[in-house]
Design an enzyme around this catalytic site. Structure first.
Site, PDB file in Angstrom:
ATOM      1  N   CYS A  62       0.812  -1.219   0.000  1.00 15.02           N
ATOM      2  CA  CYS A  62       0.000   0.000   0.000  1.00 15.02           C
ATOM      3  C   CYS A  62       0.847   1.272   0.000  1.00 15.02           C
ATOM      4  CB  CYS A  62      -0.932  -0.018   1.197  1.00 15.02           C
ATOM      5  SG  CYS A  62      -1.800  -1.572   1.322  1.00 15.02           S
ATOM      6  N   HIS A  73      -3.438   8.045   5.559  1.00 17.48           N
ATOM      7  CA  HIS A  73      -3.573   6.689   5.031  1.00 17.48           C
ATOM      8  C   HIS A  73      -4.984   6.196   5.345  1.00 17.48           C
ATOM      9  CE1 HIS A  73      -2.253   2.982   3.359  1.00 17.48           C
ATOM     10  NE2 HIS A  73      -2.512   2.311   4.466  1.00 17.48           N
ATOM     11  N   GLU A  80      -2.136   5.965  13.301  1.00 20.07           N
ATOM     12  CA  GLU A  80      -1.825   7.145  12.484  1.00 20.07           C
ATOM     13  C   GLU A  80      -2.096   8.420  13.280  1.00 20.07           C
ATOM     14  OE1 GLU A  80      -3.690   7.204   8.609  1.00 20.07           O
ATOM     15  OE2 GLU A  80      -2.320   8.768   7.904  1.00 20.07           O
ATOM     16  N   LYS A 139     -10.314   7.366   1.257  1.00 19.10           N
ATOM     17  CA  LYS A 139     -10.589   5.958   0.932  1.00 19.10           C
ATOM     18  C   LYS A 139     -12.087   5.602   0.929  1.00 19.10           C
ATOM     19  CE  LYS A 139      -6.148   3.734   1.877  1.00 19.10           C
ATOM     20  NZ  LYS A 139      -5.198   4.837   2.119  1.00 19.10           N
ATOM     21  N   HIS A 143      -9.707   1.391  -0.957  1.00 22.08           N
ATOM     22  CA  HIS A 143      -8.284   1.188  -0.686  1.00 22.08           C
ATOM     23  C   HIS A 143      -7.689   0.505  -1.921  1.00 22.08           C
ATOM     24  CE1 HIS A 143      -4.492   0.682   0.969  1.00 22.08           C
ATOM     25  NE2 HIS A 143      -4.748   0.066   2.093  1.00 22.08           N
ATOM     26  N   PHE A 158       1.325  -2.882   4.838  1.00 23.06           N
ATOM     27  CA  PHE A 158       1.640  -4.155   5.491  1.00 23.06           C
ATOM     28  C   PHE A 158       3.115  -4.444   5.231  1.00 23.06           C
ATOM     29  CE2 PHE A 158      -2.699  -6.544   5.607  1.00 23.06           C
ATOM     30  CZ  PHE A 158      -3.059  -5.800   6.708  1.00 23.06           C
TER      31      PHE A 158
END
Lengths: 405, 83
Positions: free
Chosen positions: A164, A296, A307, A328, A333, A392
Protein backbone atom coordinates in the site's frame (compact mmCIF):
# COMPACT_ATOMS: atom_id res chain seq x y z
CA UNK A 1 19.57 20.83 -5.48
CA UNK A 2 17.03 20.59 -8.28
CA UNK A 3 13.53 21.66 -7.33
CA UNK A 4 10.92 19.29 -8.68
CA UNK A 5 7.45 20.28 -9.84
CA UNK A 6 4.38 18.45 -11.08
CA UNK A 7 3.19 19.47 -14.54
CA UNK A 8 0.67 16.79 -15.37
CA UNK A 9 -1.72 14.40 -13.68
CA UNK A 10 -4.12 11.70 -14.76
CA UNK A 11 -6.41 9.31 -12.93
CA UNK A 12 -8.93 6.57 -13.32
CA UNK A 13 -10.85 5.00 -10.45
CA UNK A 14 -14.36 4.33 -9.21
CA UNK A 15 -14.95 8.11 -9.06
CA UNK A 16 -14.17 8.87 -12.70
CA UNK A 17 -12.14 8.10 -15.78
CA UNK A 18 -9.94 11.19 -15.53
CA UNK A 19 -8.39 13.41 -12.87
CA UNK A 20 -10.96 16.22 -13.16
CA UNK A 21 -13.96 13.91 -12.68
CA UNK A 22 -12.19 12.15 -9.83
CA UNK A 23 -11.47 15.43 -8.07
CA UNK A 24 -15.01 16.73 -8.60
CA UNK A 25 -16.46 13.58 -7.03
CA UNK A 26 -14.11 14.03 -4.06
CA UNK A 27 -15.22 17.61 -3.48
CA UNK A 28 -18.86 16.57 -3.74
CA UNK A 29 -18.27 13.76 -1.25
CA UNK A 30 -19.46 11.05 -3.60
CA UNK A 31 -18.50 7.45 -2.93
CA UNK A 32 -17.54 4.93 -5.59
CA UNK A 33 -18.11 2.04 -3.18
CA UNK A 34 -20.94 -0.29 -4.12
CA UNK A 35 -21.88 -3.95 -4.56
CA UNK A 36 -19.19 -5.94 -6.39
CA UNK A 37 -20.22 -6.75 -9.93
CA UNK A 38 -17.11 -8.37 -11.38
CA UNK A 39 -16.90 -11.33 -9.02
CA UNK A 40 -19.44 -14.00 -8.07
CA UNK A 41 -20.11 -12.73 -4.57
CA UNK A 42 -21.92 -15.94 -3.60
CA UNK A 43 -18.44 -17.33 -3.12
CA UNK A 44 -17.59 -14.67 -0.52
CA UNK A 45 -18.29 -15.19 3.15
CA UNK A 46 -19.39 -11.63 3.63
CA UNK A 47 -22.98 -11.08 2.52
CA UNK A 48 -22.46 -7.35 1.84
CA UNK A 49 -19.65 -7.83 -0.68
CA UNK A 50 -18.58 -4.31 -1.63
CA UNK A 51 -15.70 -2.55 -3.37
CA UNK A 52 -14.91 0.62 -5.30
CA UNK A 53 -14.93 -0.79 -8.84
CA UNK A 54 -14.36 1.15 -12.03
CA UNK A 55 -17.54 1.11 -14.09
CA UNK A 56 -18.24 1.68 -17.78
CA UNK A 57 -14.56 1.60 -18.68
CA UNK A 58 -14.06 1.17 -22.41
CA UNK A 59 -10.31 0.71 -22.88
CA UNK A 60 -10.46 1.45 -26.63
CA UNK A 61 -11.38 5.02 -25.79
CA UNK A 62 -8.02 5.43 -24.01
CA UNK A 63 -5.59 2.97 -25.55
CA UNK A 64 -4.48 1.93 -29.03
CA UNK A 65 -6.52 -1.19 -29.87
CA UNK A 66 -3.48 -3.08 -31.18
CA UNK A 67 -1.90 -2.83 -27.75
CA UNK A 68 -4.90 -4.14 -25.78
CA UNK A 69 -4.26 -7.93 -26.05
CA UNK A 70 -1.04 -7.35 -24.11
CA UNK A 71 -2.71 -5.52 -21.25
CA UNK A 72 -4.21 -6.76 -18.00
CA UNK A 73 -6.63 -4.16 -16.56
CA UNK A 74 -3.69 -3.18 -14.34
CA UNK A 75 -1.77 -1.85 -17.34
CA UNK A 76 -4.89 -0.48 -19.01
CA UNK A 77 -5.52 1.74 -15.99
CA UNK A 78 -1.85 2.74 -15.76
CA UNK A 79 -1.68 3.65 -19.43
CA UNK A 80 -4.96 5.57 -19.41
CA UNK A 81 -3.78 7.68 -16.46
CA UNK A 82 -0.28 8.18 -17.90
CA UNK A 83 -1.67 9.28 -21.28
CA UNK A 84 -3.79 11.90 -19.54
CA UNK A 85 -0.93 13.16 -17.37
CA UNK A 86 1.51 13.40 -20.29
CA UNK A 87 -1.09 15.14 -22.44
CA UNK A 88 -1.75 17.71 -19.72
CA UNK A 89 1.95 18.37 -19.21
CA UNK A 90 2.49 19.04 -22.91
CA UNK A 91 5.78 17.15 -22.70
CA UNK A 92 6.97 15.14 -25.70
CA UNK A 93 9.75 12.59 -25.64
CA UNK A 94 11.62 13.16 -28.85
CA UNK A 95 15.42 13.38 -29.04
CA UNK A 96 17.37 13.64 -25.78
CA UNK A 97 14.23 14.05 -23.64
CA UNK A 98 13.39 10.36 -24.25
CA UNK A 99 16.51 9.09 -22.49
CA UNK A 100 16.39 11.77 -19.80
CA UNK A 101 12.93 10.72 -18.60
CA UNK A 102 12.15 7.92 -16.13
CA UNK A 103 9.01 5.85 -15.68
CA UNK A 104 8.44 4.51 -12.16
CA UNK A 105 5.15 2.87 -11.25
CA UNK A 106 3.99 1.54 -7.89
CA UNK A 107 2.16 -1.77 -8.07
CA UNK A 108 0.82 -3.93 -5.26
CA UNK A 109 -0.37 -7.29 -6.59
CA UNK A 110 0.30 -7.00 -10.37
CA UNK A 111 -1.84 -8.57 -13.12
CA UNK A 112 -4.20 -10.44 -10.84
CA UNK A 113 -7.16 -10.81 -13.20
CA UNK A 114 -5.01 -12.51 -15.80
CA UNK A 115 -3.29 -14.68 -13.20
CA UNK A 116 -6.59 -15.80 -11.71
CA UNK A 117 -8.05 -16.51 -15.15
CA UNK A 118 -5.10 -18.71 -16.09
CA UNK A 119 -5.18 -20.64 -12.82
CA UNK A 120 -8.92 -21.15 -13.15
CA UNK A 121 -8.25 -22.78 -16.53
CA UNK A 122 -5.39 -24.87 -15.15
CA UNK A 123 -6.83 -26.06 -11.85
CA UNK A 124 -10.56 -25.48 -12.30
CA UNK A 125 -11.22 -26.32 -15.93
CA UNK A 126 -8.29 -28.75 -16.31
CA UNK A 127 -7.49 -26.95 -19.56
CA UNK A 128 -4.16 -27.86 -21.13
CA UNK A 129 -3.54 -24.61 -23.01
CA UNK A 130 -2.38 -21.30 -21.57
CA UNK A 131 -2.70 -18.01 -23.36
CA UNK A 132 0.74 -17.07 -24.72
CA UNK A 133 0.42 -13.47 -23.51
CA UNK A 134 -0.18 -14.49 -19.91
CA UNK A 135 3.27 -13.53 -18.65
CA UNK A 136 3.42 -10.13 -20.33
CA UNK A 137 0.05 -9.28 -18.84
CA UNK A 138 0.79 -10.59 -15.34
CA UNK A 139 4.32 -9.31 -14.79
CA UNK A 140 4.54 -6.50 -12.28
CA UNK A 141 6.75 -4.42 -14.58
CA UNK A 142 4.10 -4.40 -17.33
CA UNK A 143 2.67 -0.94 -16.48
CA UNK A 144 5.94 1.04 -16.74
CA UNK A 145 6.99 -1.01 -19.78
CA UNK A 146 3.74 -0.25 -21.56
CA UNK A 147 4.00 3.46 -20.72
CA UNK A 148 7.59 3.61 -21.97
CA UNK A 149 6.65 1.84 -25.23
CA UNK A 150 3.56 3.96 -25.82
CA UNK A 151 5.50 7.20 -25.46
CA UNK A 152 9.00 6.27 -26.61
CA UNK A 153 10.55 6.95 -23.21
CA UNK A 154 13.95 5.26 -22.90
CA UNK A 155 15.26 6.38 -19.48
CA UNK A 156 15.25 4.30 -16.26
CA UNK A 157 11.94 2.42 -16.18
CA UNK A 158 10.82 0.05 -13.44
CA UNK A 159 8.18 -0.99 -10.92
CA UNK A 160 8.28 -0.40 -7.19
CA UNK A 161 6.34 -2.85 -5.06
CA UNK A 162 5.75 -2.13 -1.39
CA UNK A 163 2.06 -3.02 -1.08
CA UNK A 164 0.00 0.00 0.00
CA UNK A 165 3.03 2.32 0.02
CA UNK A 166 4.06 1.44 -3.58
CA UNK A 167 2.89 4.69 -5.21
CA UNK A 168 4.65 6.94 -2.72
CA UNK A 169 7.81 4.86 -2.88
CA UNK A 170 7.67 5.14 -6.69
CA UNK A 171 7.31 8.92 -6.49
CA UNK A 172 10.24 9.05 -4.04
CA UNK A 173 12.46 6.94 -6.30
CA UNK A 174 11.77 9.18 -9.28
CA UNK A 175 12.41 12.34 -7.26
CA UNK A 176 15.72 10.97 -5.98
CA UNK A 177 16.82 10.07 -9.53
CA UNK A 178 15.95 13.58 -10.68
CA UNK A 179 17.90 15.16 -7.83
CA UNK A 180 20.88 12.91 -8.60
CA UNK A 181 20.86 14.29 -12.14
CA UNK A 182 20.09 10.94 -13.78
CA UNK A 183 16.96 12.28 -15.46
CA UNK A 184 15.18 15.62 -15.97
CA UNK A 185 11.60 14.31 -15.94
CA UNK A 186 9.65 11.31 -14.75
CA UNK A 187 6.28 9.67 -15.23
CA UNK A 188 5.31 8.33 -11.81
CA UNK A 189 2.32 6.98 -9.96
CA UNK A 190 0.62 3.72 -9.14
CA UNK A 191 -1.84 1.20 -10.53
CA UNK A 192 -3.90 -1.68 -9.18
CA UNK A 193 -6.62 -4.02 -10.46
CA UNK A 194 -7.31 -6.14 -7.42
CA UNK A 195 -11.04 -6.91 -7.39
CA UNK A 196 -10.72 -10.66 -7.95
CA UNK A 197 -12.30 -13.55 -6.08
CA UNK A 198 -8.97 -14.93 -4.88
CA UNK A 199 -7.77 -11.62 -3.46
CA UNK A 200 -11.12 -10.80 -1.89
CA UNK A 201 -11.09 -14.17 -0.13
CA UNK A 202 -7.53 -13.57 1.05
CA UNK A 203 -8.40 -10.12 2.46
CA UNK A 204 -11.50 -11.58 4.04
CA UNK A 205 -9.37 -14.18 5.82
CA UNK A 206 -7.35 -11.37 7.39
CA UNK A 207 -10.59 -10.03 8.88
CA UNK A 208 -9.98 -6.44 7.84
CA UNK A 209 -12.73 -6.01 5.20
CA UNK A 210 -15.69 -3.91 6.29
CA UNK A 211 -19.11 -5.49 5.78
CA UNK A 212 -20.94 -2.19 5.31
CA UNK A 213 -18.70 0.66 4.20
CA UNK A 214 -15.39 2.37 4.98
CA UNK A 215 -15.51 4.79 7.96
CA UNK A 216 -11.98 6.04 8.69
CA UNK A 217 -11.34 7.52 12.15
CA UNK A 218 -15.03 7.11 13.04
CA UNK A 219 -16.63 5.39 15.97
CA UNK A 220 -17.92 1.99 14.86
CA UNK A 221 -15.55 1.71 11.93
CA UNK A 222 -15.35 -1.88 10.78
CA UNK A 223 -12.50 -2.12 8.32
CA UNK A 224 -11.37 -1.29 4.82
CA UNK A 225 -13.02 -1.57 1.43
CA UNK A 226 -10.92 -2.45 -1.61
CA UNK A 227 -10.74 -0.17 -4.65
CA UNK A 228 -8.96 -0.17 -7.99
CA UNK A 229 -7.52 2.26 -10.49
CA UNK A 230 -4.44 4.28 -11.29
CA UNK A 231 -3.09 7.80 -11.04
CA UNK A 232 -0.01 9.14 -12.81
CA UNK A 233 1.98 12.36 -12.67
CA UNK A 234 4.59 14.12 -14.73
CA UNK A 235 7.50 15.32 -12.61
CA UNK A 236 9.83 17.87 -14.10
CA UNK A 237 12.61 20.10 -12.87
CA UNK A 238 11.42 23.59 -12.02
CA UNK A 239 13.97 24.94 -14.50
CA UNK A 240 12.64 22.80 -17.36
CA UNK A 241 9.00 23.60 -16.58
CA UNK A 242 9.68 27.34 -16.42
CA UNK A 243 11.79 27.28 -19.60
CA UNK A 244 8.97 25.79 -21.65
CA UNK A 245 6.26 27.84 -19.94
CA UNK A 246 4.47 24.80 -18.58
CA UNK A 247 1.60 25.10 -16.11
CA UNK A 248 2.98 24.04 -12.73
CA UNK A 249 0.41 22.22 -10.60
CA UNK A 250 2.48 22.07 -7.40
CA UNK A 251 5.98 21.53 -6.10
CA UNK A 252 7.02 18.05 -4.98
CA UNK A 253 8.76 19.38 -1.92
CA UNK A 254 9.98 16.26 -0.16
CA UNK A 255 9.74 12.55 0.43
CA UNK A 256 10.16 10.48 3.59
CA UNK A 257 10.49 6.73 3.99
CA UNK A 258 10.87 4.35 6.92
CA UNK A 259 10.32 0.77 8.04
CA UNK A 260 8.67 -0.29 11.30
CA UNK A 261 10.89 -3.37 11.62
CA UNK A 262 8.13 -4.71 13.85
CA UNK A 263 4.90 -6.54 13.21
CA UNK A 264 4.16 -7.74 9.64
CA UNK A 265 0.56 -6.47 9.79
CA UNK A 266 0.05 -4.20 12.81
CA UNK A 267 1.33 -0.67 12.09
CA UNK A 268 3.64 1.29 14.38
CA UNK A 269 3.19 4.94 15.31
CA UNK A 270 6.97 5.27 15.61
CA UNK A 271 7.52 4.13 12.01
CA UNK A 272 4.70 6.31 10.65
CA UNK A 273 5.99 9.34 12.56
CA UNK A 274 9.53 8.73 11.28
CA UNK A 275 8.34 8.80 7.67
CA UNK A 276 6.40 12.05 8.19
CA UNK A 277 9.37 13.65 9.96
CA UNK A 278 11.68 12.54 7.14
CA UNK A 279 9.37 14.08 4.52
CA UNK A 280 9.24 17.39 6.41
CA UNK A 281 13.01 17.43 6.82
CA UNK A 282 13.55 16.59 3.16
CA UNK A 283 11.22 19.43 2.18
CA UNK A 284 12.94 21.83 4.57
CA UNK A 285 9.57 22.58 6.15
CA UNK A 286 8.46 23.09 9.74
CA UNK A 287 5.39 21.12 10.93
CA UNK A 288 3.51 24.43 11.28
CA UNK A 289 3.75 25.01 7.51
CA UNK A 290 1.50 22.00 6.83
CA UNK A 291 -2.22 22.74 6.59
CA UNK A 292 -3.57 19.40 5.35
CA UNK A 293 -2.73 15.71 5.63
CA UNK A 294 -4.27 13.19 3.31
CA UNK A 295 -4.16 10.33 5.79
CA UNK A 296 -3.57 6.69 5.03
CA UNK A 297 -6.85 6.24 6.96
CA UNK A 298 -7.94 2.73 6.06
CA UNK A 299 -10.83 2.50 8.52
CA UNK A 300 -9.29 -0.46 10.34
CA UNK A 301 -9.08 -0.48 14.13
CA UNK A 302 -5.28 -0.61 14.11
CA UNK A 303 -4.43 1.92 11.38
CA UNK A 304 -6.53 4.89 12.40
CA UNK A 305 -5.44 5.04 16.06
CA UNK A 306 -1.81 4.45 15.16
CA UNK A 307 -1.83 7.15 12.48
CA UNK A 308 -3.50 9.58 14.88
CA UNK A 309 -0.82 8.94 17.52
CA UNK A 310 1.90 9.39 14.90
CA UNK A 311 0.44 12.76 13.82
CA UNK A 312 0.40 13.88 17.48
CA UNK A 313 4.06 12.86 17.81
CA UNK A 314 5.18 14.81 14.74
CA UNK A 315 3.00 17.90 14.96
CA UNK A 316 2.56 18.49 18.70
CA UNK A 317 0.09 21.32 19.32
CA UNK A 318 -0.19 22.01 15.58
CA UNK A 319 -1.85 18.58 15.16
CA UNK A 320 -5.15 20.09 16.30
CA UNK A 321 -4.94 22.84 13.68
CA UNK A 322 -4.45 20.38 10.81
CA UNK A 323 -7.21 19.38 8.45
CA UNK A 324 -6.88 15.60 8.06
CA UNK A 325 -8.96 13.44 5.79
CA UNK A 326 -9.01 9.98 4.35
CA UNK A 327 -10.44 9.77 0.84
CA UNK A 328 -10.59 5.96 0.93
CA UNK A 329 -14.38 5.94 1.60
CA UNK A 330 -14.68 7.44 -1.89
CA UNK A 331 -12.12 5.60 -4.07
CA UNK A 332 -11.59 2.58 -1.83
CA UNK A 333 -8.28 1.19 -0.69
CA UNK A 334 -6.54 0.78 -4.02
CA UNK A 335 -3.41 -0.81 -2.51
CA UNK A 336 -0.50 -0.08 -4.88
CA UNK A 337 -2.46 2.74 -6.51
CA UNK A 338 -3.59 4.20 -3.18
CA UNK A 339 -0.90 6.84 -2.68
CA UNK A 340 -1.21 8.05 -6.27
CA UNK A 341 -5.00 8.46 -6.11
CA UNK A 342 -4.55 10.23 -2.80
CA UNK A 343 -2.02 12.61 -4.36
CA UNK A 344 -4.81 13.65 -6.77
CA UNK A 345 -6.81 14.59 -3.66
CA UNK A 346 -3.83 16.33 -2.06
CA UNK A 347 -3.01 18.35 -5.17
CA UNK A 348 -6.67 19.29 -5.49
CA UNK A 349 -6.64 20.63 -1.93
CA UNK A 350 -3.53 22.71 -2.67
CA UNK A 351 -4.68 24.06 -6.00
CA UNK A 352 -8.34 24.73 -5.28
CA UNK A 353 -8.30 25.46 -1.55
CA UNK A 354 -10.80 22.69 -0.89
CA UNK A 355 -10.07 19.83 1.48
CA UNK A 356 -11.92 16.65 0.51
CA UNK A 357 -13.91 15.06 3.34
CA UNK A 358 -13.69 11.85 5.31
CA UNK A 359 -17.02 10.32 4.32
CA UNK A 360 -19.22 8.04 6.43
CA UNK A 361 -18.05 9.59 9.70
CA UNK A 362 -20.49 8.80 12.50
CA UNK A 363 -18.75 10.48 15.43
CA UNK A 364 -15.45 10.57 17.28
CA UNK A 365 -13.60 7.51 18.50
CA UNK A 366 -11.83 8.55 21.72
CA UNK A 367 -8.56 7.23 20.28
CA UNK A 368 -8.97 9.34 17.12
CA UNK A 369 -9.23 12.89 18.41
CA UNK A 370 -8.21 15.15 15.51
CA UNK A 371 -10.07 17.16 12.87
CA UNK A 372 -10.86 14.63 10.15
CA UNK A 373 -13.03 16.98 8.02
CA UNK A 374 -16.09 14.77 8.50
CA UNK A 375 -18.50 14.14 5.64
CA UNK A 376 -18.28 17.47 3.81
CA UNK A 377 -15.48 19.15 1.88
CA UNK A 378 -14.07 22.30 3.47
CA UNK A 379 -12.92 25.47 1.72
CA UNK A 380 -9.64 26.61 3.30
CA UNK A 381 -6.26 27.80 2.10
CA UNK A 382 -3.69 24.98 1.90
CA UNK A 383 -0.07 26.13 1.70
CA UNK A 384 1.49 22.71 1.95
CA UNK A 385 0.32 19.16 2.57
CA UNK A 386 1.45 15.64 3.32
CA UNK A 387 0.11 12.44 1.79
CA UNK A 388 0.67 9.38 4.00
CA UNK A 389 0.99 5.76 2.90
CA UNK A 390 1.68 2.93 5.34
CA UNK A 391 1.90 -0.64 4.10
CA UNK A 392 1.64 -4.16 5.49
CA UNK A 393 5.17 -5.24 6.11
CA UNK A 394 5.71 -2.04 8.09
CA UNK A 395 6.84 -0.01 5.09
CA UNK A 396 6.03 3.70 5.17
CA UNK A 397 6.30 6.43 2.53
CA UNK A 398 5.15 10.04 2.80
CA UNK A 399 5.08 12.72 0.11
CA UNK A 400 5.19 16.46 0.89
CA UNK A 401 3.82 18.96 -1.62
CA UNK A 402 3.42 22.72 -1.56
CA UNK A 403 2.03 25.52 -3.69
CA UNK A 404 3.63 26.01 -7.09
CA UNK A 405 6.69 28.30 -6.88
CA UNK B 1 -14.41 -32.71 25.34
CA UNK B 2 -16.17 -29.37 25.83
CA UNK B 3 -15.98 -26.57 23.27
CA UNK B 4 -14.08 -24.54 25.82
CA UNK B 5 -11.49 -27.26 26.35
CA UNK B 6 -11.00 -27.70 22.60
CA UNK B 7 -10.58 -23.94 22.10
CA UNK B 8 -8.12 -23.73 24.99
CA UNK B 9 -6.06 -26.48 23.35
CA UNK B 10 -6.03 -24.70 19.98
CA UNK B 11 -4.96 -21.42 21.59
CA UNK B 12 -2.33 -23.18 23.69
CA UNK B 13 -0.86 -24.91 20.65
CA UNK B 14 -0.93 -21.87 18.35
CA UNK B 15 0.34 -19.39 20.96
CA UNK B 16 2.77 -21.91 22.48
CA UNK B 17 1.56 -21.20 25.99
CA UNK B 18 0.72 -23.44 28.95
CA UNK B 19 -2.97 -24.34 28.73
CA UNK B 20 -3.43 -23.75 32.46
CA UNK B 21 -2.71 -20.04 31.97
CA UNK B 22 -5.77 -19.62 29.74
CA UNK B 23 -8.89 -18.40 31.52
CA UNK B 24 -12.34 -17.60 30.07
CA UNK B 25 -11.85 -13.96 31.06
CA UNK B 26 -8.48 -13.66 29.24
CA UNK B 27 -8.31 -11.81 25.93
CA UNK B 28 -6.02 -13.13 23.19
CA UNK B 29 -4.00 -9.96 23.68
CA UNK B 30 -3.62 -10.75 27.42
CA UNK B 31 -2.28 -14.16 26.45
CA UNK B 32 0.38 -12.56 24.29
CA UNK B 33 -1.26 -13.54 20.99
CA UNK B 34 -0.72 -10.62 18.64
CA UNK B 35 -1.75 -9.53 15.19
CA UNK B 36 -1.68 -12.30 12.59
CA UNK B 37 -1.24 -15.01 15.22
CA UNK B 38 -4.66 -14.11 16.56
CA UNK B 39 -6.15 -14.34 13.07
CA UNK B 40 -4.52 -17.77 12.74
CA UNK B 41 -6.03 -18.87 16.04
CA UNK B 42 -9.48 -17.94 14.73
CA UNK B 43 -8.70 -19.68 11.45
CA UNK B 44 -7.68 -22.87 13.31
CA UNK B 45 -10.84 -22.75 15.43
CA UNK B 46 -12.99 -22.33 12.32
CA UNK B 47 -11.26 -25.23 10.60
CA UNK B 48 -11.48 -27.42 13.70
CA UNK B 49 -15.23 -26.92 14.16
CA UNK B 50 -15.99 -26.43 10.45
CA UNK B 51 -17.73 -23.11 11.07
CA UNK B 52 -17.42 -19.45 10.04
CA UNK B 53 -17.14 -16.87 12.79
CA UNK B 54 -18.47 -13.38 11.98
CA UNK B 55 -15.86 -10.60 12.31
CA UNK B 56 -17.79 -8.97 15.18
CA UNK B 57 -17.21 -12.10 17.29
CA UNK B 58 -13.44 -11.90 16.92
CA UNK B 59 -12.33 -8.71 18.65
CA UNK B 60 -8.73 -9.51 19.55
CA UNK B 61 -8.20 -6.45 21.70
CA UNK B 62 -11.15 -6.67 24.09
CA UNK B 63 -13.00 -9.91 23.29
CA UNK B 64 -12.37 -12.65 25.85
CA UNK B 65 -11.77 -16.33 25.25
CA UNK B 66 -15.09 -16.91 27.02
CA UNK B 67 -16.85 -14.80 24.37
CA UNK B 68 -15.07 -16.77 21.69
CA UNK B 69 -16.36 -20.03 23.19
CA UNK B 70 -19.89 -18.61 23.25
CA UNK B 71 -19.55 -17.50 19.61
CA UNK B 72 -18.39 -20.96 18.57
CA UNK B 73 -21.25 -22.59 20.48
CA UNK B 74 -23.69 -20.24 18.72
CA UNK B 75 -22.34 -21.26 15.32
CA UNK B 76 -22.42 -24.96 16.25
CA UNK B 77 -26.02 -24.62 17.41
CA UNK B 78 -26.98 -22.98 14.12
CA UNK B 79 -25.21 -25.73 12.21
CA UNK B 80 -27.00 -28.56 14.05
CA UNK B 81 -30.21 -27.11 15.47
CA UNK B 82 -31.52 -30.47 16.66
CA UNK B 83 -28.39 -31.80 18.30
Amino acid sequence: MQRIVITGMGAICALGHNAADTWRAMTEGRSGIGPIRRVDTNQLRNAAAIAAEISDFEPRAFIDEARLPFLDPLSQYALAAANEAISQSGLSFRNERASRTAVVVGVGVAGEETREGLYQKLYGDQCGRFHPLGIVRIMSNAPPSQISMAHGITGPTFTVASACASSNHAIAQAALMMRAGLVDAAIVGGAEACITLGLLRAWEAMRVLAPDTCRPFSINRRGLVLGEGAAMFVLETLESAQARGATILAELAGVGMSADAGDIAAPSDVGAAAAMQAALKDAGMQPTEIDYINAHGTGTAANDCTETRAIHKVFGEHARKLAISSTKPMHGHALGAGGALELIATLGALRHGIVPPTLNYLGPDPACDLDYVPNQARAMPVRAALSNSFAFGGLNAVVAVRQAP
Amino acid sequence: MSTQQEIFEIISKQAKIDITTIKPESTLKDLGVASLDAIEVIFDIEEHFNINLPNEDTDFESGTVGHLVEAVDRQLAQKSPHS
